[in-house]
Design a protein around this motif. Structure first.
Motif, mmCIF file in Angstrom:
data_model
loop_
_atom_site.group_PDB
_atom_site.id
_atom_site.type_symbol
_atom_site.label_atom_id
_atom_site.label_comp_id
_atom_site.label_asym_id
_atom_site.label_seq_id
_atom_site.Cartn_x
_atom_site.Cartn_y
_atom_site.Cartn_z
ATOM 1 N N ASP A 41 -23.970 -4.568 -38.702
ATOM 2 C CA ASP A 41 -23.146 -3.791 -39.638
ATOM 3 C C ASP A 41 -21.902 -3.265 -38.916
ATOM 4 O O ASP A 41 -21.765 -2.085 -38.633
ATOM 5 C CB ASP A 41 -23.982 -2.636 -40.198
ATOM 6 C CG ASP A 41 -23.320 -1.978 -41.405
ATOM 7 O OD1 ASP A 41 -22.368 -2.568 -41.954
ATOM 8 O OD2 ASP A 41 -23.758 -0.877 -41.780
ATOM 9 N N VAL A 42 -20.975 -4.185 -38.639
ATOM 10 C CA VAL A 42 -19.792 -3.852 -37.851
ATOM 11 C C VAL A 42 -18.745 -3.112 -38.681
ATOM 12 O O VAL A 42 -18.755 -3.155 -39.916
ATOM 13 C CB VAL A 42 -19.149 -5.122 -37.265
ATOM 14 C CG1 VAL A 42 -20.063 -5.788 -36.263
ATOM 15 C CG2 VAL A 42 -18.759 -6.089 -38.383
ATOM 16 N N HIS A 43 -17.832 -2.456 -37.994
ATOM 17 C CA HIS A 43 -16.617 -1.950 -38.633
ATOM 18 C C HIS A 43 -15.731 -3.159 -38.929
ATOM 19 O O HIS A 43 -15.489 -3.986 -38.050
ATOM 20 C CB HIS A 43 -15.883 -0.985 -37.704
ATOM 21 C CG HIS A 43 -16.607 0.298 -37.487
ATOM 22 N ND1 HIS A 43 -16.403 1.413 -38.261
ATOM 23 C CD2 HIS A 43 -17.551 0.650 -36.576
ATOM 24 C CE1 HIS A 43 -17.177 2.406 -37.835
ATOM 25 N NE2 HIS A 43 -17.891 1.961 -36.818
ATOM 26 N N VAL A 44 -15.239 -3.257 -40.139
ATOM 27 C CA VAL A 44 -14.493 -4.446 -40.530
ATOM 28 C C VAL A 44 -13.011 -4.367 -40.175
ATOM 29 O O VAL A 44 -12.295 -5.369 -40.237
ATOM 30 C CB VAL A 44 -14.632 -4.708 -42.050
ATOM 31 C CG1 VAL A 44 -16.086 -4.950 -42.416
ATOM 32 C CG2 VAL A 44 -14.043 -3.553 -42.863
ATOM 33 N N ASP A 45 -12.534 -3.199 -39.778
ATOM 34 C CA ASP A 45 -11.111 -3.015 -39.527
ATOM 35 C C ASP A 45 -10.727 -3.116 -38.061
ATOM 36 O O ASP A 45 -9.572 -2.921 -37.706
ATOM 37 C CB ASP A 45 -10.651 -1.654 -40.086
ATOM 38 C CG ASP A 45 -11.439 -0.493 -39.500
ATOM 39 O OD1 ASP A 45 -12.614 -0.711 -39.124
ATOM 40 O OD2 ASP A 45 -10.897 0.622 -39.422
ATOM 41 N N ARG A 46 -11.689 -3.415 -37.197
ATOM 42 C CA ARG A 46 -11.388 -3.481 -35.761
ATOM 43 C C ARG A 46 -12.488 -4.237 -35.035
ATOM 44 O O ARG A 46 -13.532 -4.558 -35.609
ATOM 45 C CB ARG A 46 -11.270 -2.075 -35.185
ATOM 46 C CG ARG A 46 -12.543 -1.227 -35.353
ATOM 47 C CD ARG A 46 -12.426 0.059 -34.551
ATOM 48 N NE ARG A 46 -13.490 1.018 -34.804
ATOM 49 C CZ ARG A 46 -14.700 0.960 -34.263
ATOM 50 N NH1 ARG A 46 -15.027 -0.049 -33.477
ATOM 51 N NH2 ARG A 46 -15.596 1.900 -34.527
ATOM 52 N N ASP A 47 -12.236 -4.520 -33.741
ATOM 53 C CA ASP A 47 -13.270 -5.118 -32.915
ATOM 54 C C ASP A 47 -14.376 -4.108 -32.627
ATOM 55 O O ASP A 47 -14.135 -2.905 -32.592
ATOM 56 C CB ASP A 47 -12.678 -5.586 -31.584
ATOM 57 C CG ASP A 47 -11.910 -6.891 -31.709
ATOM 58 O OD1 ASP A 47 -11.963 -7.511 -32.786
ATOM 59 O OD2 ASP A 47 -11.256 -7.282 -30.725
ATOM 60 N N ILE A 216 -14.321 -11.298 -47.915
ATOM 61 C CA ILE A 216 -13.046 -10.775 -47.436
ATOM 62 C C ILE A 216 -13.192 -9.264 -47.249
ATOM 63 O O ILE A 216 -13.639 -8.553 -48.154
ATOM 64 C CB ILE A 216 -11.898 -11.061 -48.424
ATOM 65 C CG1 ILE A 216 -11.729 -12.569 -48.625
ATOM 66 C CG2 ILE A 216 -10.601 -10.427 -47.941
ATOM 67 C CD1 ILE A 216 -11.277 -13.315 -47.387
ATOM 68 N N ALA A 217 -12.831 -8.782 -46.061
ATOM 69 C CA ALA A 217 -12.900 -7.351 -45.765
ATOM 70 C C ALA A 217 -11.675 -6.961 -44.958
ATOM 71 O O ALA A 217 -11.307 -7.664 -44.007
ATOM 72 C CB ALA A 217 -14.175 -7.019 -44.999
ATOM 73 N N ASP A 218 -11.041 -5.876 -45.351
ATOM 74 C CA ASP A 218 -9.820 -5.416 -44.688
ATOM 75 C C ASP A 218 -8.763 -6.520 -44.687
ATOM 76 O O ASP A 218 -7.996 -6.667 -43.738
ATOM 77 C CB ASP A 218 -10.126 -4.965 -43.258
ATOM 78 C CG ASP A 218 -8.985 -4.160 -42.642
ATOM 79 O OD1 ASP A 218 -8.377 -3.339 -43.362
ATOM 80 O OD2 ASP A 218 -8.688 -4.370 -41.449
ATOM 81 N N GLY A 219 -8.768 -7.330 -45.748
ATOM 82 C CA GLY A 219 -7.762 -8.372 -45.906
ATOM 83 C C GLY A 219 -8.010 -9.630 -45.097
ATOM 84 O O GLY A 219 -7.174 -10.544 -45.094
ATOM 85 N N ARG A 220 -9.151 -9.729 -44.407
ATOM 86 C CA ARG A 220 -9.443 -10.887 -43.561
ATOM 87 C C ARG A 220 -10.836 -11.430 -43.860
ATOM 88 O O ARG A 220 -11.711 -10.710 -44.328
ATOM 89 C CB ARG A 220 -9.367 -10.502 -42.073
ATOM 90 C CG ARG A 220 -7.980 -10.053 -41.606
ATOM 91 C CD ARG A 220 -8.040 -9.665 -40.139
ATOM 92 N NE ARG A 220 -8.836 -8.470 -39.920
ATOM 93 C CZ ARG A 220 -9.426 -8.169 -38.754
ATOM 94 N NH1 ARG A 220 -9.357 -9.005 -37.742
ATOM 95 N NH2 ARG A 220 -10.107 -7.043 -38.638
ATOM 96 N N THR A 221 -11.026 -12.721 -43.561
ATOM 97 C CA THR A 221 -12.334 -13.325 -43.757
ATOM 98 C C THR A 221 -13.352 -12.686 -42.807
ATOM 99 O O THR A 221 -13.018 -12.264 -41.696
ATOM 100 C CB THR A 221 -12.294 -14.844 -43.508
ATOM 101 O OG1 THR A 221 -11.694 -15.100 -42.236
ATOM 102 C CG2 THR A 221 -11.511 -15.541 -44.604
ATOM 103 N N LEU A 222 -14.590 -12.634 -43.281
ATOM 104 C CA LEU A 222 -15.668 -11.964 -42.543
ATOM 105 C C LEU A 222 -16.831 -12.927 -42.356
ATOM 106 O O LEU A 222 -17.286 -13.564 -43.303
ATOM 107 C CB LEU A 222 -16.127 -10.728 -43.319
ATOM 108 C CG LEU A 222 -17.280 -9.922 -42.732
ATOM 109 C CD1 LEU A 222 -16.870 -9.271 -41.416
ATOM 110 C CD2 LEU A 222 -17.747 -8.862 -43.738
#
Length: 323
Positions: A41-47, A216-222
């Motif tokens: 369950d990662v943060h989707v907006d950063r590494d 799609i999360a934070d505008g990018r593929t996940l």
């Protein structure tokens, strides 16, 4: 991984921890999914400071982990076969295989580390790795037989490089896992997008084009990752091999038996002071013992890692991705 999953593990400080670390941009919060969940369950907006680790995958007991481990073995074995060939055509094919190991960002795993290969695994880095394998005594002696063994011997190979290469090689398996999670959690379908990807095919031993649907999360593929596949470092690592096998074998070699039968051993400290470059000693001892003594120190270390393996708990995953 989210508050529910860690709470179920009996961690009494979960409320304080999650309030401190924050959950706003984790996958479960972004898609309003109630945990626990089988994926990281990662943060989707950063590494996130976790890495996809081949040893963790090797220790998985489910069918997906076994298939992924087989793919990793086949890929690296094919690269080594092509590298050891005298054929220029084989060399071109091998370099082409490595050229596809560019840095992925769909998983949100990994963080920048100091490495001569740099943050992104690009075409020049593929060339550097190809050259390294050609000069490697460990590869020629069949000591270095898996991707994760690079970490023991190759200068400049950081956690990120192993994680990024593993992600690219297993991209197809990760797509399969992600799509199974999308069926299980329909919330992930919201805004999903069909993308074209390159996946490694174990039948043809080549990269093949594949169209797949990803969230799609934070505008990018996940791309979702099974939580049993990650660790905070590479489980097979340069320091533990140096301490447990490379320097230990030097200590054995330098032990003197006195006339009264008493063994006089040099201290580990003195050996470390005389052999400060860990990878150099790792290379020397692993190669010597395999070629001259028929003893595979890397295989012994791998067995030790597998025997002692204990995956990250949900609580630990939250803690390590919370910064």
């Amino acid at each position: 991984m989210g508050p529910t999953s860690v709470h179920s593990a009996g961690q009494g400080c979960i409320v304080t921890l999650t309030q401190t670390l924050g959950e706003a941009m984790r996958i479960t919060s972004e898609f309003a999914i109630k945990g626990p969940v089988p994926f990281v369950d990662v943060h989707v907006d950063r590494d996130n400071l976790l890495f996809l680790d081949p040893s963790a995958i090797r220790n998985g007991s489910d069918a997906l982990s076994k298939a992924a481990n087989d793919t990793l073995i086949r890929f690296f074995a094919e690269v080594l076969r092509l590298r050891s060939s005298a054929s220029p055509t084989d060399h071109a094919i091998g370099q082409e295989l490595l050229s596809h190991l560019h840095e992925p960002n769909e998983t949100r795993l990994g963080m920048s580390v100091a490495s001569k290969f740099g943050r992104a695994f690009g075409s020049q880095h593929a060339t550097d790795l190809w050259d390294l394998l050609g000069k490697s005594r460990e590869a020629q002696a069949s000591v270095m037989t898996r991707l994760e063994h690079l970490r023991l011997f190759a200068d400049g190979v950081g956690y990120d490089l192993i994680s990024d290469a593993t992600t690219r090689i297993l991209f197809g398996h990760l797509c399969d896992f992600t799509q199974s999670m999308m069926k299980r959690y329909p919330e992930l379908m919201f805004g999903a997008k069909s993308v074209d990807a390159e996946v490694f095919d174990t039948s043809s031993l080549t990269w093949e084009a594949r169209s797949t649907e990803l969230p799609i999360a934070d505008g990018r593929t996940l791309l979702l990752v099974p939580k049993g596949w990650v660790y905070w470092r590479t489980l097979m690592d340069v320091g533990p091999f140096y301490n447990r096998y490379a320097s230990a074998t030097v200590q054995d070699e330098q032990t003197v038996i006195r006339s009264d039968g008493k063994a006089i051993k040099p201290s580990k400290k003195s050996i470390r002071e005389a052999n400060r470059d860990m990878r150099t000693l790792n290379r020397d001892q692993a190669t010597k013992y395999k070629t001259q003594k028929g003893r595979d120190l890397v295989a012994e270390y791998q067995e030790f890692v597998d025997r002692e393996f204990d995956g990250l708990s949900d609580f630990e995953i939250i803690r390590r991705t919370g910064e």
